[in-house]
Design an enzyme around this catalytic site. Structure first.
Site, short mmCIF file in Angstrom:
data_model
loop_
_atom_site.label_atom_id
_atom_site.label_comp_id
_atom_site.label_asym_id
_atom_site.label_seq_id
_atom_site.Cartn_x
_atom_site.Cartn_y
_atom_site.Cartn_z
N HIS A 126 -15.63 -27.61 -8.27
CA HIS A 126 -14.52 -28.54 -8.39
C HIS A 126 -14.68 -29.66 -7.36
O HIS A 126 -15.37 -29.50 -6.34
CB HIS A 126 -13.19 -27.82 -8.16
CG HIS A 126 -12.77 -26.96 -9.31
ND1 HIS A 126 -11.48 -26.51 -9.48
CD2 HIS A 126 -13.47 -26.48 -10.37
CE1 HIS A 126 -11.40 -25.78 -10.58
NE2 HIS A 126 -12.60 -25.74 -11.13
N CYS B 282 -9.21 -23.91 -5.11
CA CYS B 282 -9.36 -25.08 -4.24
C CYS B 282 -8.31 -25.09 -3.14
O CYS B 282 -8.59 -25.49 -2.00
CB CYS B 282 -9.28 -26.35 -5.07
SG CYS B 282 -10.68 -26.56 -6.19
N CYS C 90 -6.15 -26.24 -7.82
CA CYS C 90 -5.92 -24.90 -8.35
C CYS C 90 -5.89 -23.90 -7.20
O CYS C 90 -6.04 -24.27 -6.03
CB CYS C 90 -7.01 -24.53 -9.35
SG CYS C 90 -8.65 -24.38 -8.58
N GLU D 270 -12.73 -30.91 -5.13
CA GLU D 270 -12.27 -30.63 -3.77
C GLU D 270 -13.31 -29.84 -2.98
O GLU D 270 -13.64 -30.16 -1.83
CB GLU D 270 -10.96 -29.83 -3.80
CG GLU D 270 -9.82 -30.50 -4.53
CD GLU D 270 -9.71 -30.06 -5.97
OE1 GLU D 270 -10.74 -30.10 -6.68
OE2 GLU D 270 -8.61 -29.68 -6.39
#
Length: 254
Positions: free
Chosen positions: A156, A189, A186, A158
Site C-alpha cells: 500500500h 496501514c 486500512c 502508506e
C-alpha cells in the site's frame, strides 16, 4: 481537530449564555479559532478543545476544562458537578492524540503532491492512492499503491512511503514526520503508522469499507496501542474520489 474559520463576534447572541470567565490567553486563542458561542465550542467538544489549547502551548488546569464544558452546554460553572467532572476526566484519559496541524494552505499543497503521485499510479493501471512523508516541511519520501503490479497485498502507498522514509533517515521511528495519504488507511496501514510513530496523519477521502482512522474503526483512538499519531481527514477528498472513480470505471469497462 478541525477548526473552522473565525465568525463575526459582533453578531453573536449572548442574551441567554451564562458568563464564563476565561483568562485572556485562552480567550484570545479561542477567538482566533472562531469560537465565540456555546454552539461553536460544542461542535468541537470541550475535551478536544482543552487538549488543542494544551497543544498550542498553554499551561492549563482542570478548571479550564470544567469552564469549557459549562460554556459549551450553556450551563453555569456551578452546574458542573463531581459526576460530570469524573466523566470529563475519563474522556480526557481515553482521547486520541491531539496536536496542532499545519495551515490549510500547507496541507492542501502537500496533499496535491500526494494526488499527483496517485495520478501516476492511475496512469500505469494501479489503484490510485498516493502517500508522502514530510519532515521539517520537506518531502523526504513518496510512493503510490503497487499491490497490482507487484502482486503484493502489503504494498500500500502508506507502507511503501514509510519504508522509503525509514531507509533515508536510517531509523524506523518517524516521530518527527507527517504522513499525507489520499485515502484513509486500512487496519494494516494504520498499524504501520502507529508503529512508525508518525507525528501527524493527514488523509484525503474517507474509506467507508475499511478505513481505520474513523470510518469503520479508529486504531488511533485505542489508547492501549500507545498511539502517538494525531489524525485529520477530508483534505482534498473530492480529488481523491475522482481518481478512484476513474480507476474503477476503467476496470468495469475492461
Amino acid at each position: 481537530m478541525s477548526i473552522k474559520k473565525p465568525l463575526d463576534k459582533h453578531n453573536m447572541d449572548t442574551s441567554h449564555t451564562p458568563i464564563i470567565n476565561f483568562v485572556p490567553q485562552v480567550l484570545n486563542v479561542l477567538h482566533s479559532w472562531g469560537i465565540f458561542t456555546p454552539e461553536d465550542l460544542a461542535k468541537i467538544g470541550a475535551v478536544s478543545t482543552f487538549l488543542q489549547l494544551k497543544a498550542h502551548g498553554l499551561t492549563l488546569t482542570r478548571s479550564v476544562l470544567w469552564r469549557l464544558d459549562a460554556f459549551s452546554r450553556g450551563l453555569s460553572l456551578q452546574e458542573i458537578d463531581e459526576v460530570r467532572k469524573q466523566q470529563l476526566n475519563n474522556e480526557l484519559k481515553n482521547h486520541p492524540p491531539v496536536k496542532i496541524f499545519p495551515t490549510m494552505e500547507k496541507m492542501n499543497y502537500f496533499m496535491q503532491t500526494a494526488l499527483s503521485i496517485a495520478k501516476n499510479a492511475l496512469d500505469i493501471g494501479e489503484i490510485p492512492v498516493g502517500a508522502i512523508v514530510v519532515r521539517n516541511n520537506e518531502i523526504i519520501a513518496c510512493s503510490h499503491n503497487s499491490c497490482l503490479i507487484e502482486s503484493s497485498v502489503s504494498s500500500h502507498a502508506e507502507i511503501n512511503a514509510i519504508n522509503l522514509a525509514a531507509k533515508k533517515l536510517g531509523r524506523y521511528h518517524l516521530s518527527d514526520c507527517d504522513l499525507y495519504v489520499t485515502l484513509e488507511p486500512c487496519a494494516m496501514c494504520a498499524g504501520a503508522i502507529i508503529n512508525a510513530r508518525i507525528n501527524r496523519l493527514i488523509f484525503g477521502l474517507p474509506e467507508l469499507k475499511s478505513g481505520m482512522a474513523g470510518s469503520v474503526g479508529n486504531l488511533f483512538a485505542n489508547r492501549k496501542l500507545n498511539s502517538h499519531t494525531a489524525v485529520l481527514g477530508n483534505i482534498c477528498a473530492k480529488e481523491s474520489h475522482l481518481l478512484l472513480s476513474i480507476f474503477f470505471d476503467r476496470k468495469r469497462k475492461r
